[in-house]
Design a protein around this motif. Structure first.
Motif, PDB file in Angstrom:
ATOM      1  N   HIS A   1      24.338 -44.219 -16.830  1.00  0.00           N
ATOM      2  CA  HIS A   1      25.777 -44.957 -16.558  1.00  0.00           C
ATOM      3  C   HIS A   1      26.899 -43.893 -16.450  1.00  0.00           C
ATOM      4  CE1 HIS A   1      28.018 -48.428 -15.798  1.00  0.00           C
ATOM      5  NE2 HIS A   1      28.938 -47.909 -16.835  1.00  0.00           N
ATOM      6  N   GLU A   2      26.870 -43.159 -17.374  1.00  0.00           N
ATOM      7  CA  GLU A   2      27.949 -42.156 -17.452  1.00  0.00           C
ATOM      8  C   GLU A   2      27.961 -41.298 -16.576  1.00  0.00           C
ATOM      9  OE1 GLU A   2      30.596 -42.689 -19.263  1.00  0.00           O
ATOM     10  OE2 GLU A   2      30.156 -44.286 -20.180  1.00  0.00           O
ATOM     11  N   ILE A   3      26.641 -40.680 -16.049  1.00  0.00           N
ATOM     12  CA  ILE A   3      26.312 -39.793 -15.164  1.00  0.00           C
ATOM     13  C   ILE A   3      26.792 -40.519 -13.763  1.00  0.00           C
ATOM     14  CG2 ILE A   3      24.570 -38.354 -13.726  1.00  0.00           C
ATOM     15  CD1 ILE A   3      23.198 -37.984 -16.718  1.00  0.00           C
ATOM     16  N   VAL A   4      26.437 -41.519 -13.440  1.00  0.00           N
ATOM     17  CA  VAL A   4      26.741 -42.164 -12.281  1.00  0.00           C
ATOM     18  C   VAL A   4      28.321 -42.477 -12.262  1.00  0.00           C
ATOM     19  CG1 VAL A   4      26.678 -44.182 -10.887  1.00  0.00           C
ATOM     20  CG2 VAL A   4      24.551 -43.439 -12.123  1.00  0.00           C
ATOM     21  N   LYS A   5      29.167 -42.633 -13.036  1.00  0.00           N
ATOM     22  CA  LYS A   5      30.397 -42.720 -13.145  1.00  0.00           C
ATOM     23  C   LYS A   5      31.268 -41.507 -12.902  1.00  0.00           C
ATOM     24  CE  LYS A   5      32.074 -44.728 -16.434  1.00  0.00           C
ATOM     25  NZ  LYS A   5      32.721 -45.465 -17.853  1.00  0.00           N
ATOM     26  N   GLU A   6      30.569 -40.492 -13.304  1.00  0.00           N
ATOM     27  CA  GLU A   6      30.897 -39.236 -13.049  1.00  0.00           C
ATOM     28  C   GLU A   6      30.813 -38.733 -11.516  1.00  0.00           C
ATOM     29  OE1 GLU A   6      29.439 -34.625 -13.994  1.00  0.00           O
ATOM     30  OE2 GLU A   6      29.786 -35.868 -15.551  1.00  0.00           O
ATOM     31  N   LEU A   7      29.926 -38.989 -11.125  1.00  0.00           N
ATOM     32  CA  LEU A   7      29.648 -38.941  -9.659  1.00  0.00           C
ATOM     33  C   LEU A   7      30.592 -39.770  -8.791  1.00  0.00           C
ATOM     34  CD1 LEU A   7      27.812 -37.431  -7.295  1.00  0.00           C
ATOM     35  CD2 LEU A   7      26.235 -39.426  -7.359  1.00  0.00           C
ATOM     36  N   VAL A   8      30.717 -41.002  -9.136  1.00  0.00           N
ATOM     37  CA  VAL A   8      31.599 -41.572  -8.290  1.00  0.00           C
ATOM     38  C   VAL A   8      33.040 -41.163  -8.319  1.00  0.00           C
ATOM     39  CG1 VAL A   8      32.760 -44.014  -8.217  1.00  0.00           C
ATOM     40  CG2 VAL A   8      30.493 -43.820  -8.823  1.00  0.00           C
ATOM     41  N   ARG A   9      33.413 -40.695  -9.541  1.00  0.00           N
ATOM     42  CA  ARG A   9      34.778 -39.752  -9.506  1.00  0.00           C
ATOM     43  C   ARG A   9      34.759 -38.806  -8.585  1.00  0.00           C
ATOM     44  NH1 ARG A   9      34.288 -41.755 -15.035  1.00  0.00           N
ATOM     45  NH2 ARG A   9      33.261 -39.757 -15.679  1.00  0.00           N
ATOM     46  N   LYS A  10      33.702 -37.849  -8.645  1.00  0.00           N
ATOM     47  CA  LYS A  10      33.663 -36.786  -7.871  1.00  0.00           C
ATOM     48  C   LYS A  10      33.902 -37.331  -6.300  1.00  0.00           C
ATOM     49  CE  LYS A  10      30.648 -33.490  -9.844  1.00  0.00           C
ATOM     50  NZ  LYS A  10      29.370 -32.867  -9.646  1.00  0.00           N
ATOM     51  N   PHE A  11      33.279 -38.236  -5.949  1.00  0.00           N
ATOM     52  CA  PHE A  11      33.123 -38.621  -4.430  1.00  0.00           C
ATOM     53  C   PHE A  11      34.539 -39.162  -4.254  1.00  0.00           C
ATOM     54  CE2 PHE A  11      28.387 -39.178  -4.472  1.00  0.00           C
ATOM     55  CZ  PHE A  11      28.196 -38.106  -3.556  1.00  0.00           C
ATOM     56  N   GLU A  12      35.199 -39.972  -5.039  1.00  0.00           N
ATOM     57  CA  GLU A  12      36.579 -40.569  -4.882  1.00  0.00           C
ATOM     58  C   GLU A  12      37.402 -39.445  -4.996  1.00  0.00           C
ATOM     59  OE1 GLU A  12      35.871 -45.143  -6.516  1.00  0.00           O
ATOM     60  OE2 GLU A  12      36.710 -43.530  -7.876  1.00  0.00           O
ATOM     61  N   THR A  13      37.446 -38.432  -5.688  1.00  0.00           N
ATOM     62  CA  THR A  13      38.441 -37.286  -5.753  1.00  0.00           C
ATOM     63  C   THR A  13      38.185 -36.438  -4.286  1.00  0.00           C
ATOM     64  OG1 THR A  13      38.050 -36.975  -7.892  1.00  0.00           O
ATOM     65  CG2 THR A  13      38.628 -34.958  -6.800  1.00  0.00           C
ATOM     66  N   ASP A  14      37.189 -36.429  -3.876  1.00  0.00           N
ATOM     67  CA  ASP A  14      36.831 -35.914  -2.195  1.00  0.00           C
ATOM     68  C   ASP A  14      37.434 -36.800  -1.446  1.00  0.00           C
ATOM     69  OD1 ASP A  14      35.582 -33.876  -3.500  1.00  0.00           O
ATOM     70  OD2 ASP A  14      33.611 -34.435  -3.070  1.00  0.00           O
ATOM     71  N   GLY A  15      38.045 -37.989  -1.595  1.00  0.00           N
ATOM     72  CA  GLY A  15      38.621 -38.900  -0.537  1.00  0.00           C
ATOM     73  C   GLY A  15      37.511 -39.643   0.025  1.00  0.00           C
ATOM     74  N   LYS A  16      36.346 -40.221  -0.403  1.00  0.00           N
ATOM     75  CA  LYS A  16      35.464 -41.138  -0.256  1.00  0.00           C
ATOM     76  C   LYS A  16      35.725 -42.370  -0.719  1.00  0.00           C
ATOM     77  CE  LYS A  16      33.799 -37.408   1.757  1.00  0.00           C
ATOM     78  NZ  LYS A  16      34.512 -36.805   2.936  1.00  0.00           N
ATOM     79  N   HIS A  17      35.132 -43.259   0.235  1.00  0.00           N
ATOM     80  CA  HIS A  17      35.277 -44.886  -0.465  1.00  0.00           C
ATOM     81  C   HIS A  17      33.616 -44.864  -0.996  1.00  0.00           C
ATOM     82  CE1 HIS A  17      35.712 -49.140  -0.810  1.00  0.00           C
ATOM     83  NE2 HIS A  17      34.323 -49.254  -0.160  1.00  0.00           N
ATOM     84  N   VAL A  18      33.747 -45.580  -2.284  1.00  0.00           N
ATOM     85  CA  VAL A  18      32.233 -45.322  -2.890  1.00  0.00           C
ATOM     86  C   VAL A  18      31.901 -46.890  -3.196  1.00  0.00           C
ATOM     87  CG1 VAL A  18      30.782 -44.721  -4.663  1.00  0.00           C
ATOM     88  CG2 VAL A  18      32.527 -43.222  -3.561  1.00  0.00           C
TER      89      VAL A  18
END
Length: 168
Positions: A44-61
């Motif tokens: 769960h924590e690893i997935v949240k970290e990936l979501v943050r990466k994508f959002e930092t890149d300006g992506k809607h997740v």
């Protein structure tokens, strides 16, 4: 019995899905989907970290999780579906899962090491342009980009991010 009907429906969906599958550059991608099976708090924590990466890149997740029996839904942060959402005839009835499968993602990431038949059904009906997942025997119909990984889940996700962001 339900799983047999589900597998039959999944094969039909793979055959009949006419979604446009194209290579998208990561830079131009706007909408990203993530689907995974709940295992433990670490995942769960690893997935949240990936979501943050994508959002930092300006992506809607958008994220959808499959919640197996006897597993905890940590934080109730993501939409989810479970085996209770599988009808006798092998149809997934969860409004969240059906809606997720109809979204036109630029990339859809499947974050499980081993295939889950219910999640495979969502992948088969998906309208995503590029589905990304771990390579395993017979995984070809489900993905446009397969990552060969024998590492940990964290290693698989890091490889997925690395190779996807390099698409030009």
């Amino acid at each position: 019995m339900k799983l047999n009907f589900l597998k039959m429906r999944t094969r039909m969906l793979l055959k009949n899905n006419k979604a446009e599958r194209t290579n998208v550059t990561y830079k131009k991608a706007e909408k990203i989907g993530i689907i995974f099976s709940v295992e433990d708090k670490l995942k769960h924590e690893i997935v949240k970290e990936l979501v943050r990466k994508f959002e930092t890149d300006g992506k809607h997740v958008e994220v959808l999780e499959f919640l197996p029996n006897n597993k905890d839904n940590y934080e109730f942060k993501f939409n989810f579906f479970s085996e209770k959402d599988l009808s006798f005839w092998g149809n997934i009835t969860s409004p969240d899962a059906v809606s997720f499968s109809e979204m036109k993602f630029d990339f859809l990431f499947y974050l499980d090491i081993a295939p889950n038949p219910l999640v495979l059904n969502i992948l088969a009906r998906s309208h995503a342009r590029c589905r990304v997942g771990r390579a395993w025997e017979d995984s070809h119909p489900y993905f446009e980009l397969m990552i060969e990984s024998i590492n940990s889940l964290k290693g698989l996700i890091d490889d997925m991010y690395k190779y996807t962001t390099q698409l030009k």
